[in-house]
Design an enzyme around this catalytic site. Sequence first.
Site, short mmCIF file in Angstrom:
data_model
loop_
_atom_site.label_atom_id
_atom_site.label_comp_id
_atom_site.label_asym_id
_atom_site.label_seq_id
_atom_site.Cartn_x
_atom_site.Cartn_y
_atom_site.Cartn_z
N ARG A 96 0.85 -1.19 0.00
CA ARG A 96 0.00 0.00 0.00
C ARG A 96 0.89 1.24 0.00
NH1 ARG A 96 -3.55 -2.56 -1.70
NH2 ARG A 96 -5.51 -3.14 -0.70
N HIS A 129 -0.68 0.52 -9.90
CA HIS A 129 -1.45 -0.42 -9.04
C HIS A 129 -2.04 -1.57 -9.87
CE1 HIS A 129 -3.75 -0.66 -4.98
NE2 HIS A 129 -3.58 -1.86 -5.48
C1 OXD Z 1 -5.87 -5.76 -3.37
C2 OXD Z 1 -5.35 -4.74 -4.30
O1 OXD Z 1 -5.82 -5.57 -2.15
O2 OXD Z 1 -5.68 -4.80 -5.50
O3 OXD Z 1 -6.36 -6.80 -3.84
O4 OXD Z 1 -4.59 -3.86 -3.89
#
Ligand code: OXD
Length: 306
Positions: free
Chosen positions: A221, A269
Site C-alpha cells: 500500500r 497499481h
Molecule cells: C488488493 C489490491 O488488495 O488490488 O487486492 O490492492
Amino acid sequence: MSLAIICPGKDPQPWIQAISKLDPELNIQVYPSIERPEDVEVALVWQHPEGILSDFPNLKLVSSMGAGVDHILRDSGIPEHLPIVRIVDEKLTWSMTNYVVMGVLNFHRQITRYQADQKRKVWDMSNPEIEVKVGVMGVGALGYDVLEKLDFMGFPVFGLGFSEKKDFPFPYYTKDQMELFLDQVNVIVCLLPLTPDTEDILDLEFFKKCKKGTYLINVARGKHLVEEDLLEALNRGYLSGAMLDVYRTEPLPESHPFWNEERITMTPHIASVTNPSAAAPQVIENFKLIKSNSPLKNPVNRIKGY
Ligand code: OXD
C-alpha cells in the site's frame, strides 16, 4: 435477500457477470442504485463510502473485492459483530509473485541500466550481475509464495513478519529483529498489510538501516511508504532504486516528483488485480456459509487488521 456491490469508481460489470454466471438466482444490487437496502445480506466492496454499510439493517457479511481490507477497516462505523472476508486466490498470488520476480530480476540483471545504455549506444560489459539477497516483509499467502518461488530460482530469501512463527521454512525475523533482517538483504519487498503498526514503516529511519544501495519493491500500500523519505534515501545513497506499484494518492497526481525520478520504476497499481471470474466462487461460497452459520473462507482478524 441480495448481494450489494459497492465499488465507486470501479466497473462492477465483470463482477455481476461472474457472479450471475455461477448463481443466476442470486439477486444483485449495485451501489448507488440500491432500491431495497433491507434485502442486502452481503456487501462486496472496494473503497465503499464511509458509513454506507449502516444503511443495510440485515447485513451479515462484508467481503473485500481484493486481498487487502484496509479500505474496509478505515470505516470505524462497521458494527463489531459483522464478519469481514477477503479474497485469497491462486491467480492473484501468481500475478503478484510474477511482478515481484520481475522487479528482483530487473535489479539483478539491471535491465533499466541496459535500456539507458541502448538509448545512448553504449556497449558496457562491466559488472553484468548484481548479487541479490531478498527480504520479504509480510509472509502471508502472497509473501510466502514470493519467498518460495525466489528460493526455487536460487536467490537467498529472508522473511519478516509481525508474529512469531514456528518451523517457518525460510530464515524468519520478527519486527523486533528488523536491523538483523536488514543486514541480510539488499532487496526489500513490502507485502505487509496496512495497519496502524505498518503505516509509514518505510521511512528515512528505516532506509538508514538498509545496506547501502538497497533496492525497494513496494507492492503493498502507498501508505507504507513516506514518499519524500524515499527521494531523500535515493539522494543519500541508502537506496539505489525502487519499483513502486502503489502510492499514497492514486492515481498519482501529475505534479508528483516520482514521475520524473529515473531511479524509480512505476506501475499504476496493477501488480495483481483481482480477476472476478476467479474470485466469484469464494464470494458465493461465503454467501452460502454465512447463511448456514458455518465458518467462513478467508476471514479477517479485525484486531490484527488482515
Ligand atoms: C488488493 C489490491 O488488495 O488490488 O487486492 O490492492
